[in-house]
Design an enzyme around this catalytic site. Structure first.
Site, PDB file in Angstrom:
ATOM      1  N   ASP A  92     -11.127   2.425   3.532  1.00  0.00           N
ATOM      2  CA  ASP A  92     -11.358   0.979   3.395  1.00  0.00           C
ATOM      3  C   ASP A  92     -12.839   0.679   3.160  1.00  0.00           C
ATOM      4  O   ASP A  92     -13.194  -0.431   2.764  1.00  0.00           O
ATOM      5  CB  ASP A  92     -10.908   0.256   4.678  1.00  0.00           C
ATOM      6  N   LYS A 100       0.842  -1.204   0.000  1.00  0.00           N
ATOM      7  CA  LYS A 100       0.000   0.000   0.000  1.00  0.00           C
ATOM      8  C   LYS A 100       0.877   1.253   0.000  1.00  0.00           C
ATOM      9  O   LYS A 100       0.615   2.210  -0.729  1.00  0.00           O
ATOM     10  CB  LYS A 100      -0.952  -0.018   1.211  1.00  0.00           C
ATOM     11  N   GLN A 110      -4.710  -1.541   9.424  1.00  0.00           N
ATOM     12  CA  GLN A 110      -4.580  -2.877   8.835  1.00  0.00           C
ATOM     13  C   GLN A 110      -5.179  -3.946   9.760  1.00  0.00           C
ATOM     14  O   GLN A 110      -4.837  -4.027  10.933  1.00  0.00           O
ATOM     15  CB  GLN A 110      -3.094  -3.173   8.563  1.00  0.00           C
TER      16      GLN A 110
END
Ligand code: NAP
Length: 281
Positions: free
Chosen positions: A119, A52, A96
């Site tokens: 997200d 990422k 995460q």
């Protein structure tokens, strides 16, 4: 022979478009910034986080990295998120998953400002998807829609069967296909006659989390097959939820693993981050 839906090439196109857009925004003095939080050092998470950050660098998005030790308390993590929520220079916040067991993932997800929830996991964004309002959408299913559009697969009026009902993939996937005017069937572990239902699909999206589970028996002639799964086979080679060699001759189009859905997820995260800046800064 099926057309191979090339996620590597399509995700690269998307990243190049974003890179250009980010450069133009920079000329207007607007800098996009993503905060990436990792708690602990789970090796798989470290690989995802690394990828990422790499994508951020390529596109020109600034990434702020917060690598917290495994024994960080939930309060400390929530305090960091609160600080990032307030920071006007931060447009996206990514925490995460999975988090260590002593943390409540739902609580952490809900602590992120929904306007920075790139997200697409915050209940506000999930709810917006359900009622057809704008909001951030979970990156993997959003990436699949992008793949289908950019590969010229018609969705409207088609029968789409989604295998899996997870919050991250299956549920948002089925809602997105509904939004695209497909007729949607969602299957899960209690579904009866799975092969029969799958065989009726024009578009079969497989997020079952079981290596090479879907064989030719599940696929109707001419179906479009999207394989979300990522696994390692007995030879440590990457494979999906679909037995590619067996299914490919029946499909009209199919995503490979690797190089299908996987690369789209990070590209869509980057897209969400740029959107967050454009919409809310
Ligand atoms: P998950 O949370 O394990 O969900 C699996 C789903 O499959 C569940 O809804 C489950 O039903 C259903 N299922 C399990 N066994 C079944 C069976 N025998 N028949 C029918 N349905 C069955 O997995 P996930 O997070 O959605 O991920 C799915 C796969 O995608 C995994 O391989 C994961 O690694 C991969 N993935 C890839 C990406 C990417 O970027 N490419 C991103 C996310 C996930 P129940 O609800 O009834 O248990």
């Amino acid at each position: 022979m099926a057309k191979i839906i090339d996620g590597k090439t399509i995700s690269q196109q998307l990243k190049d478009e974003l890179r250009q857009e980010v450069a133009q925004l920079k000329e207007q003095g607007k800098n996009c910034c993503l905060a990436v939080i990792q708690v602990g050092n789970d090796p798989a998470s470290s690989v995802y986080v690394g990828n990422k950050k790499k994508a951020c660098t390529y596109i020109g998005i600034e990434s702020l990295s917060y690598e917290l030790p495994e024994d960080t308390s939930e309060e400390e993590l929530l305090a960091l998120i609160a600080k990032l929520n307030e920071d006007k220079n931060v447009h996206g916040i990514l925490c995460q998953l999975p988090l260590p067991k002593h943390m409540d993932e739902d609580k952490v997800i809900q602590a992120i400002d929904s306007k920075k929830d790139v997200d697409g996991f915050h209940p506000q964004n999930v709810g917006a998807l359900v009622i057809g309002q704008e909001g951030f959408v979970s990156c993997t299913p959003a990436g699949i829609i992008e793949l289908l559009h950019r590969s010229g697969v018609e969705i409207e009026g088609k029968h789409c069967v989604v295998i899996g009902r997870s919050n991250i993939v299956g549920k948002p996937m089925s809602l997105l296909m509904l939004r695209e005017n497909a007729t949607v069937t969602v299957c899960h572990s209690r579904t009866k006659n799975l092969p029969q239902i799958c065989k009726e699909a024009d578009i079969l999206i497989v997020a079952i989390g079981k290596p090479q589970f879907i064989t030719a028996e599940y696929v109707g002639e001419g179906a479009v097959v999207i394989d979300v799964g990522i696994h390692r086979d007995e030879n440590n080679k990457l494979c999906g939820d679909v037995k590619f060699d067996e299914v490919e001759p029946f499909a009209s189009a199919i995503t490979p693993v690797p190089g299908g859905v996987g690369p789209m997820t990070i590209a869509m995260l980057m897209k969400n981050c740029v959107e967050a800046m454009k919409l809310y800064s």
